[in-house]
Each structure stands twice: as structure tokens, then as C-alpha cells.
Write an enzyme that holds these catalytic residues in place. Structure first.
Site, short mmCIF file in Angstrom:
data_model
loop_
_atom_site.label_atom_id
_atom_site.label_comp_id
_atom_site.label_asym_id
_atom_site.label_seq_id
_atom_site.Cartn_x
_atom_site.Cartn_y
_atom_site.Cartn_z
N GLU A 133 -23.83 -10.46 -4.02
CA GLU A 133 -24.63 -11.37 -4.84
C GLU A 133 -23.82 -12.48 -5.51
O GLU A 133 -24.28 -13.63 -5.60
CB GLU A 133 -25.40 -10.57 -5.90
N ARG A 150 -33.03 -5.68 6.77
CA ARG A 150 -31.79 -5.55 7.55
C ARG A 150 -32.05 -5.61 9.05
O ARG A 150 -31.45 -6.41 9.76
CB ARG A 150 -31.08 -4.24 7.20
N ASP A 196 -35.24 -7.37 -8.64
CA ASP A 196 -34.55 -8.60 -8.30
C ASP A 196 -35.25 -9.50 -7.28
O ASP A 196 -35.63 -10.63 -7.56
CB ASP A 196 -33.12 -8.28 -7.84
N GLU A 235 -35.77 -1.68 3.27
CA GLU A 235 -34.43 -1.80 3.85
C GLU A 235 -34.50 -2.07 5.36
O GLU A 235 -33.73 -2.86 5.90
CB GLU A 235 -33.61 -0.54 3.58
#
Length: 725
Positions: A587, A269, A414, A265
């Protein structure tokens, strides 16, 4: 008349997003009439377009208040007396244009602060201050008179529902769609969100807009929201807000904190946000232009310096026995930390979604160890020899072996697949090994994970929680909806479908892939249409046949998705009570953006507009408080969750903005976009970079072919030699 709300916009919570619509119309016409003559005033006009004075009274007891007051005091800013005798429209407007003729060198005005003069004018004679103010007020009067607002028609000052009724009125009617206008509505949503955060939680990592408070994730904060949104500020040309963000980064942001953070993360980010801001600010200097980041200025390297400092702290996560990064890392010591859950295993997607960022940083710094650490991860994963390119969702950092057999393209699986094709594109298609991995994985998806719902035959991308030889689960996380756009991107490599079809490389397989992308896009759109709020649940299940239909089975999904309550297509969707929350995820709009750019089918834009209106209608917080995620999107009115995700600003609104923008804004054949919607440039390997690994030999199923022991031949010359042997 209410001086603080001259247009009485606040009386209808349903239109909270539209609090600045009238001023926005004024701004657009002013810009068209005098943009060149008043170039230095662009930012004041920009602020006017979304301005709304907060109805709520600021908290003077909030712990951040003292910090803000110190910042304002140290800047030499003096507060205008509140005992002014003027009121009405002019008084309300003059506060927004007081710096119209000044350079944007000071911090932008907080929405819960009174007006103040720029520090550079504090010691100037009073008559000079009045002259500047007089010029500004005269300009506003002239503009308002020119637009007919001061022409004696009192109706201009009365609330007119027609001015902000776009949210409730049906679209179409044979009129040509004004996509620029729709894009401006997205920009207004962003500024409303940002300004609410700035008023109520500035500098905090979390923002809870309903309770109007913030919270830190680390002792001194990570800039979680601010850094993640930097490139959106640049793309939307929000110069004053960007300047404020940079000032906070310069004075308050430090990663030298004794704190464990999630490796993945923080990379996508924070590191991704910094690198993208660097790319946009240096490649497109006319986007949100600032003197402070010009070449030779003191703040020229702010983004890249922060990025390298952060990367040097994150890189310790890769120092595991296998090379698979640990799930967390201590920012101060740069020591990796084993996952506290999942049996100590790292997430496969998280371990394999650091490569775009580290490779781009290598390109900028010419320091190759970022590159080598990142690409080694893919080699270790591939050396496991997964069947048909589909990998389990957990992998141990200590030995590089998979944990369990759970196969899915939702959470924890994913972005492994997403970054395969994007690594191939990032280095200008000069690393074919990643294209090979993507093609293998997509073939595995079609073979093992695709089926069709009943009775309406939506295309479903399911899961194999117990391995490829066990039953298929007809479950789709919202996260899976990145796939339609990614499949289309891989098929055309970023150019339009019409162009790609003219190339010799186009074949029947690519036809099938584009067909799959379109079908999955409709399924993801159905997740929104099936909900009363028009906002998708976190997870959707589907009714399927037993046994499930194979991918090649004849099928035809619905041609349209009507909204009737008893429409047959809704029977295919199963929404469970634990899955009805909506987290403002990006998404689906991400894939709509790719599908629009690649196919040119305006239907995807229209779907996006309908989705955007649902967000505006059901997630807006009263009192201009921005937008929140939802605990229950299956009821009207929905249950609010009281949290604004950082990706609402970094991804969701950015993709809406790009969807409604011209195609030459960030052309897809020139960039790659990381999994947090941060764009990076494509580049060539050159002489410094290379792919540092090769795949082991595979069989037809993708499994590694075992090494055959080398046969040692011994020549026997006599019986005695034979005995020795």
C-alpha cells in the site's frame, strides 16, 4: 575456481539479491551494442542478467519431482552429459546461451535441472548440434573479449565488492540518478523470487522460501502465485517465464474443484490477474511477445477463457436474498457460502471490491449479468443510508443490513472506498453516482477520522470502532496507506497535478485534498522510518491529544524524518509487540507511485528507493531463495516468517517497477488499477451499458430522507358522507 560459482558471489549472504549483478552489467552493454543484430537472442540475454546457479542440492524425493520429470520426459528433451571436460567462465556462461539462436518455443530451463537441448533438435545430426553450440560459445567469447573480461586481467574473475555495493553505499553525491538502473534492480528481485518459487514450489499456491517448500490451498491448486504474477511478467518483459506460466495454466490449471474459496480474494487475484494479462497481451503485444498468444494461435484466448470459466463459478456468490455476495463460494457448484466468522456477515470491503473486475469482464464478453450483479451490491450498501458516507465494516448477505458500527479504512473497510472513485474512472467518468459517493465518503473521513499526533503533528487517519459518536482510536493499519495515492488520483482524475490545476474544475477543495494526500503520505513513510529495519509494522498507533484535534486544527508536521535514535518525531509512533510483523505489503509504495506520477516530486521516488533497499537487505533468503515476509521487523536481524505473499510479485514489486519507470508506461489517465495492482483499461458506456440504479434522497448528513406518506384528500359533501369517512 568454483565452476558453479565463478565469481564467488555466494560467500556473502548480505548480497544474495545481487548474485547476478556482474552478468547484469554485461547484459546491458551487450544489448546496447547488438540488440538489433541479435533480436532473437533477447530472452537468453534477459535470463543471463539475473542468472545464479543454485547452491542448494535439489530434492529428488519431493512429491513434485515426479511430475516435473514426466513433463520433461514427454517434451522429448534429452539431458546433456554431465561428464563434460570444460569448465571455468565459458562453461558457466554457455549453459545460459545454448538457445540464443533458437526461437523460444520450449519450456524455460528449471534452475535445478541440467541443461538440455530443445526437443525440435533431438533427432538432428550431431554436427548440427555442435555448430549451434559453437556459434553460441563463439558469441560469448567475442562479447567477453569486447568487454575486457577476457583481456588478460585476472581481476575480472575475482569478486569485486564495488560491483554490487549499491545496497550499502549512500545515494546522491550530486550525480544524476539512473532510474532505469534502479528499475533493473527491481526486476532482478522479481526474477530471483520467481526463480526460487519455480525451483522449489512450482505450481503450488503457497511458497515458503526458508523451508523451500510449497503448499496447495485447494486439492489441485488455484495458480495463486502464478496467475497473480502474470501481468508483472508481461510488464517486465520476462518472456520465457511467461511462456512457462502459460504452459502450466494450459496443462494443469482447472477451477472445476469441489472447494470453498474466498469470493473477494479469488476475484481480485485470480480473475483480476487473468483479465489484466488479457488486457496487456492484446493491447501491448511487444511486451513479452509470444507466438502462442498471437491472433489465430491456439493459445490466443487462454486468459479470457480461464477468466470467464472462473467468473461463472464465482457469480453464484451473488445469489443471496439481498444481492450482497456471500463471503465464500464453492467452485464446483457455484453455491455461495455464508461466512464462518463475524456472525455470518460478509466484509463490506470484500463485497464492494468485485465491481471493476465484473464490469471489465462484461465489456469483454458483452454479457451484462456480471455488471448487474456487481453494481447491485453498491445500491444495497448505499440504501442503508450511512452517515457522511462512512460504512460499517460488516454487512449481512441475507438482508443487506450492516452488522455493528465499526468504522475504519483498514482491514474490511479499505477497498470499498477505493473502488468508488475507480468505478467512476473506469467508465470514463460517465457514472457520476460513484464520484458523488466518493466525495461524500472523503468528506466523512475528514470530519470524523482525521486528527494529529503529538508532539510532531503527523496527520493520522484513525478509526471509530464503536461508531461515529464514540471515541476515535489513533490506530492505522498499513492497509490504510492506500489512501494518499487514492486521494490524489481522485483529485486529478489521473492527470498530473500541474495539468489539473489549469482546469476550470480545480478549486479550493481539491487544494485541501492534495494537502491531505501529502500529509498522509508522510505519515505512512514515517511508519517505515521509525522501524530499525526500515520496514513498516502491520499496525501503528499514535500518541494524540485528549480530546483529539479536529481536522481543521492548525498543524505542521516535520519537514524531514532523520534517523537519529532520540529524534523527537519518533515519540509520536507507538508500535505494539503484536503488530511488528511485515507482510511485504504494497500500500505505501502504491501511494508513492501515484504521488510521484501526479505531483512529479522526486522525493517520492527516493522514498521508494530507500524502502526497496530495506526489503532487499532484510527479507532476502540465503542461497538465492527469494524473499520472505517477517515475523518481527522491529529487531536487527529480523525474524523471518517463511512465507512469500503472492502480492509481493503481483503488487509490491510491480509498484516499485512502475515507480522507477517512465510515466508513459501505463498512463494513469488511460487505466484503472484494481486493488491487487492489476491494470484494466478505461472504457465508455456506449449503448450496451448503463448505471442501473439511483440513490435515494439524502439529507445534509447523508442519511436517507424518510418517505413522507401521501395525504389523501376526501371531499365531504354532507353530514352522512362525513360519518362514512
Amino acid at each position: 575456481m568454483n565452476v558453479r560459482d565463478p565469481f564467488n558471489l555466494r560467500r556473502s549472504p548480505a548480497f544474495s539479491i545481487l548474485r547476478g549483478t556482474t552478468a547484469g552489467q554485461v547484459t546491458q552493454r551487450v544489448f546496447e551494442a547488438g540488440a538489433q543484430a541479435f533480436e532473437s537472442g533477447k530472452q537468453a540475454v534477459e535470463d543471463m542478467s539475473t542468472f545464479s546457479i543454485p547452491k542448494n542440492v535439489p530434492s529428488f524425493s519431493h512429491p513434485q519431482r515426479e511430475l516435473e520429470n514426466r513433463a520433461w520426459g514427454s517434451s522429448g528433451v534429452s539431458v546433456r552429459s554431465s561428464a563434460t571436460g570444460s569448465n571455468g567462465v565459458i562453461s558457466g556462461m554457455q549453459d545460459r546461451v545454448g538457445t540464443f539462436f533458437e526461437k523460444n518455443g520450449d519450456l524455460p530451463m528449471y534452475k535445478d535441472k541440467p541443461y538440455s537441448y530443445a526437443s525440435s533438435r533431438r533427432r538432428r545430426p550431431l554436427w548440427k548440434r555442435k555448430r549451434v553450440l559453437g556459434i553460441g560459445v563463439s558469441f560469448v567469447i567475442l562479447v567477453l573479449y569486447y568487454l575486457g573480461i577476457l583481456g588478460g586481467d585476472d581481476s575480472a574473475l575475482k569478486p569485486s565488492k564495488d560491483r554490487w555495493s549499491w545496497l550499502q553505499m549512500p545515494d546522491g553525491g550530486g550525480k544524476k540518478v539512473d532510474w532505469f538502473n534502479r528499475r533493473e534492480r527491481v526486476k532482478e528481485a522479481f526474477t530471483l523470487s520467481w526463480d526460487a518459487y519455480q525451483r522449489q514450489a512450482w505450481g503450488y499456491d503457497e511458497f515458503h522460501p526458508v523451508s523451500k517448500r510449497g503448499k496447495q490451498m485447494t486439492p489441485n491448486g488455484m495458480g495463486w502465485i502464478i496467475v497473480d504474477a502474470l501481468d508483472t511478467l508481461i510488464l517486465m518483459n520476462l518472456t520465457s517465464r511467461l511462456s512457462h506460466a502459460r504452459e502450466w495454466m494450459t496443462t494443469s490449471l482447472t477451477y472445476d474443484q469441489d472447494q470453498e474459496v474466498n469470493t473477494f480474494e479469488t476475484t481480485i487475484r485470480m480473475l483480476g490477474g487473468l483479465l489484466s494479462a488479457h488486457y496487456l497481451s492484446t493491447t501491448f503485444p511487444d511486451m513479452a511477445p509470444l507466438d502462442e498468444d498471437d491472433e489465430g494461435a491456439a493459445g490466443e484466448d487462454l486468459y479470457i477463457e480461464k477468466a470467464k470459466d472462473l467468473a461463472d463459478r464465482l457469480i453464484g456468490a451473488f445469489d443471496s436474498p439481498s444481492g450482497i455476495p456471500y463471503a465464500s463460494v464453492n467452485l464446483k457448484t457455484s453455491h455461495g457460502v455464508v461466512s464462518h466468522a463475524d456472525g455470518g456477515a460478509s466484509s463490506t470491503a470484500e463485497a464492494a471490491t468485485l465491481q471493476l473486475e465484473m464490469k471489465y469482464l462484461t465489456m469483454l464478453t458483452r454479457e451484462t449479468y456480471y455488471w448487474k450483479k456487481a453494481e447491485e451490491v453498491i445500491q444495497v450498501i448505499d440504501d442503508n443510508g450511512a452517515e457522511d458516507g462512512l460504512v460499517p465494516i460488516y454487512i449481512y448477505a441475507n438482508d443487506g443490513h450492516f452488522r455493528g458500527q465499526n468504522i475504519r479504512l483498514g482491514s474490511r473497510g479499505d477497498s470499498y472506498y477505493e473502488y468508488l472513485i475507480k468505478q467512476y474512472l473506469q467508465t470514463s467518468k460517465e457514472e457520476p453516482i460513484y464520484k458523488e459517493l466518493w466525495d461524500e465518503a472523503l468528506g466523512g473521513v475528514r470530519k470524523h477520522l482525521i486528527t494529529y499526533s503529538k508532539p510532531s503533528q503527523f496527520t493520522v487517519l484513525g478509526e471509530r470502532p464503536d461508531g461515529l459518536n464514540r471515541p476515535l482510536s489513533a490506530k492505522m493499519d498499513h492497509l490504510v496507506c492506500f489512501m494518499p495515492g487514492t486521494i490524489a488520483l481522485a483529485a486529478t482524475e489521473g492527470i498530473s497535478e500541474s495539468e489539473a490545476r489549469k482546469l476550470p474544475s480545480w478549486n479550493a477543495q481539491k487544494d485541501e485534498e492534495m494537502k491531505l494526500a501529502r500529509e498522509l503520505m508522510q505519515t505512512c513513510w514515517g511508519m517505515y522510518k521509525v522501524m530499525p529495519t526500515g520496514l513498516a509494522p502491520e499496525i501503528t498507533h499514535f500518541e494524540i491529544d485528549d480530546p483529539p484535534l479536529e481536522e481543521y486544527a492548525p498543524h505542521k508536521g516535520p519537514s524531514t524524518l532523520d534517523n537519529n535514535e532520540d529524534t523527537p518525531w519518533k515519540q509520536d509512533f507507538v508500535i505494539k509487540s503484536n503488530d511488528v510483523h511485515n507482510l511485504q505489503r504494497p500500500e505505501t509504495v502504491e501511494s508513492l507511485f501515484y504521488m510521484w506520477r501526479i505531483t512529479g516530486d522526486v522525493m517520492y521516488r527516493e522514498w521508494g528507493w530507500e524502502m526497496f533497499k530495506s526489503f532487499m537487505k532484510y527479507t532476502a533468503v540465503d542461497e538465492g531463495g527469494g524473499f520472505t515476509s517477517l515475523s518481527n521487523a522491529a529487531v536487527v536481524p529480523p525474524v523471518m516468517r517463511d512465507n512469500m505473499e503472492s502480492f509481493w510479485l503481483a503488487e509490491t514489486l510491480k509498484y516499485f517497477y512502475l515507480l522507477f519507470s517512465p510515466n508513459d508506461l501505463l498512463p494513469l489517465d488511460e487505466i484503472v488499477i484494481n486493488t491487487e495492482a492489476h491494470p484494466f483499461p478505461r472504457f465508455k458506456l456506449g449503448t450496451l451499458f448503463e448505471t442501473g440504479w439511483k440513490r435515494k434522497p439524502r439529507g445534509e448528513d447523508g442519511k436517507i430522507v424518510p418517505d413522507v406518506p401521501e395525504v389523501v384528500k376526501v371531499e365531504v359533501k354532507s353530514a352522512e358522507d362525513a360519518k362514512v369517512v
